[in-house]
Scaffold this active site. Structure first.
Site, short mmCIF file in Angstrom:
data_model
loop_
_atom_site.label_atom_id
_atom_site.label_comp_id
_atom_site.label_asym_id
_atom_site.label_seq_id
_atom_site.Cartn_x
_atom_site.Cartn_y
_atom_site.Cartn_z
N ASP A 22 -29.45 6.91 -14.14
CA ASP A 22 -30.40 6.16 -13.24
C ASP A 22 -30.16 4.74 -12.97
OD1 ASP A 22 -33.63 6.79 -14.69
OD2 ASP A 22 -31.96 4.88 -14.80
N ASP A 77 -31.52 0.86 -11.98
CA ASP A 77 -32.77 -0.15 -11.83
C ASP A 77 -32.15 -1.31 -11.63
OD1 ASP A 77 -34.79 1.77 -13.13
OD2 ASP A 77 -33.66 1.71 -14.71
N ASP A 116 -38.85 -4.33 -22.77
CA ASP A 116 -39.24 -4.01 -24.04
C ASP A 116 -38.34 -4.37 -25.23
OD1 ASP A 116 -37.47 -2.10 -22.89
OD2 ASP A 116 -38.89 -0.50 -23.07
P1 ATP Z 1 -33.89 5.61 -19.27
O1 ATP Z 1 -33.48 5.66 -17.79
O2 ATP Z 1 -32.52 6.04 -19.86
O3 ATP Z 1 -34.77 6.30 -19.93
P2 ATP Z 1 -34.12 3.11 -19.24
O4 ATP Z 1 -34.22 1.83 -20.44
O5 ATP Z 1 -33.47 2.60 -17.94
O6 ATP Z 1 -33.73 4.19 -20.04
P3 ATP Z 1 -36.48 3.02 -17.74
O7 ATP Z 1 -37.94 3.56 -17.79
O8 ATP Z 1 -35.77 3.47 -16.54
O9 ATP Z 1 -35.95 3.06 -19.12
O10 ATP Z 1 -36.87 1.40 -17.36
C1 ATP Z 1 -35.93 0.55 -16.87
C2 ATP Z 1 -36.30 -0.96 -17.81
O11 ATP Z 1 -37.27 -1.47 -17.40
C3 ATP Z 1 -35.88 -0.63 -19.23
O12 ATP Z 1 -34.64 -0.63 -19.56
C4 ATP Z 1 -36.80 -2.01 -19.83
O13 ATP Z 1 -36.08 -2.88 -19.53
C5 ATP Z 1 -37.78 -1.89 -18.55
N1 ATP Z 1 -38.90 -1.29 -19.21
C6 ATP Z 1 -39.43 0.08 -18.81
N2 ATP Z 1 -40.52 0.41 -19.45
C7 ATP Z 1 -41.18 -0.57 -20.09
C8 ATP Z 1 -42.33 -0.98 -20.90
N3 ATP Z 1 -42.95 0.02 -21.00
N4 ATP Z 1 -42.15 -2.30 -21.37
C9 ATP Z 1 -41.23 -3.16 -21.11
N5 ATP Z 1 -40.25 -2.86 -20.33
C10 ATP Z 1 -40.08 -1.63 -19.93
MG MG Z 2 -33.56 3.85 -16.26
#
Ligand code: ATP
Ligand code: MG
Length: 466
Positions: free
Chosen positions: A83, A85, A164
């Protein structure tokens, strides 16, 4: 400046050369490292058409547009990103205006979802620091330091530092295909280390779900936690009790249904986090020697199915997670002379209502979960019509799988599972033989009492006869 932000000097990785030497680093702060296209392996071919469309349209409208987070992290690790972002300096309203197929969602974080068929691209506006330089709260924070709302716009650097983990703060710039690394995330990818940006305790207090994310990424990526990131976990685990149950449901699904459930479960247990999500299940581990094994088996089969890209249902997993406490409560009710069926129903009801205070379970999962439990009571009765009723129950298959799980975990003696396996495969003749075997088997289900207590019949109304 970010407290507790430790920086090491990076020796250039095999495929990544740093542009700035350590001598260029401003004292104390993180260094922006821009890695040009010819020095990193991330190609546009890894990105979906939808993601590229969003990036280009923002760019052509004069905005900055970056891919950020998991997709860049995964691409650098050689995984296919799933996915996407996007981070931009356009506000949610400006993004909305650019894409007809978009809508603004969220309160705590206002973000825009741009939809292309089944794919959704998440677009977020760069966010600033929750506190200004004088420590005044701009974003809303609870007394415990938890961020309630966080819609303060900022520049890309501020945006990076409030993400994060360092490995999640890598930005791919559509303008020149370079990667911007604000927090030494590339170094941590090379070292396979998961490291929170900033002071870990503060960051966990701001959002306790980050503790779960730490475990999830450590398990999924097979990374180790940096010592300072690991250290506060156990002590701060009770902060999870303050997180809304609905948000924890989403997070629990990601923890257990992402294909690394067994490892995730062990890590959650190790840091005392599991007990904050499923307190009654955790308590049952002390009393029921099979309860932990049952969950491990359920997670192992979920992991396997995810790897084989077969469907998985949260109902089955929740049934396993909560079966220990259901059994303990059912036993207690039966000791108080309640018959088994109402005892199970009362137990289920109590376990679910306590669980909902921690992690919500939507009805579409909790109802089938309870069916799976109810059927455990029916599977041992293998007489006459009941067998066929049980077999034709819409949740029979899940209940049968659950029975096999209970046998494998050593909760019950094996045998019944084999019988049902044979019964399902049998033709009509063989089924009759199997049913006869139960009749002849003194250890089988007790025969139903011959004489049912008769209901007293209503006296007939002589007027009816006319
Ligand atoms: P995946 O989609 O593989 O689970 P991801 O890192 O893309 O991993 P997402 O939940 O899609 O996770 O979040 C996208 C981005 O937003 C993260 O990579 C991070 O940079 C930021 N992020 C998400 N949740 C948080 C949080 N609780 N605190 C700080 N930053 C966050
Ligand atoms: Mg993601």
């Amino acid at each position: 400046m970010i407290k507790g932000f430790t920086r090491f000097l990076q020796s250039p990785g095999e495929h990544l050369k740093s542009l700035f030497g350590p001598q260029d680093a401003p004292a104390g702060g993180p260094v922006l490292r821009i890695i040009p296209r010819d020095e990193h392996p991330v190609s546009r071919q890894l990105f979906s058409d939808a993601a590229l469309k969003v990036l280009y349209r923002l760019h052509n409208a004069g905005f900055e547009a970056f891919l950020v987070g998991g997709c860049i992290r995964d691409a650098l690790l050689g995984h296919m990103p799933k996915d996407f972002d996007v981070a931009t300096d356009a506000t949610p309203d400006e993004v909305r205006d650019l894409f007809r197929n978009s809508r603004i969602i969220g309160r705590r974080f206002r973000i825009v979802h741009v939809r292309f068929g089944r794919e959704i691209i998440e677009v977020t506006t760069f966010r600033g620091k929750p506190n200004d330089d004088h420590g005044n709260h701009i974003a809303q924070q609870s007394d415990d330091g938890m961020l309630l709302r966080d819609n303060v716009w900022g520049n890309i650097e501020e945006d990076a530092l409030r993400r994060d983990f360092t490995i999640n703060a890598l930005y791919y710039n559509i303008a020149d295909f370079s990667i911007h690394d604000f927090a030494d995330g590339v170094r941590d990818i090379d070292a396979r280390t998961l490291r929170l940006i900033g002071d870990p305790a503060t960051r966990y207090r701001e959002d306790p779900v980050r503790m779960l994310r730490a475990i999830r990424f450590a398990a999924k990526l097979d990374f180790s936690l940096a010592p300072a990131t690991e250290e506060p976990l156990e002590e701060l685990s009770p902060l999870l009790l303050q997180v809304p149950a609905a948000r924890l449901f989403d997070e629990v699904l990601k923890l257990f249904m992402g294909g690394h459930g067994v490892k995730t479960f062990h890590l959650l247990r190790e840091y005392g986090l599991f007990a904050m999500l499923f307190p009654e299940a955790d308590e049952a581990f002390d009393e029921l020697p099979w309860a932990e094994g049952l969950i491990e088996q359920a997670l192992a089969s979920t992991d396997k199915r995810v790897q084989e890209e077969r469907p998985v249902t949260p109902a089955f997993l929740f049934a396993a997670l909560l079966w220990g406490p259901v059994q303990l409560r059912q036993r207690a009710h039966q000791q108080d002379d309640m018959p088994p069926v109402p005892a199970l129903q009362a137990a289920s009801q109590q376990v679910v209502s306590r669980q909902l205070q921690h992690v919500s379970i939507p009805k579409r999962f909790s109802l089938p979960m309870r069916d799976i439990w109810d059927l455990q009571q029916r599977l041992p009765s293998r007489r006459g019509k009941r067998v066929f009723q049980t077999r034709d129950h819409p949740r029979f298959r899940a209940a049968y799988d659950f029975l096999l799980l209970r046998e494998a975990a050593g909760e019950i003696e094996p045998g019944l599972g084999d019988w049902w396996t044979a019964f399902q495969q049998a033709d009509e003749h063989e089924q009759r033989r199997l049913l006869g075997k139960v009749d002849a088997d003194p250890a089988g289900t007790p025969a139903p009492r011959k004489r049912r207590r008769r209901r007293r019949r209503k006296p007939r109304n002589p007027a009816d006869d006319t």
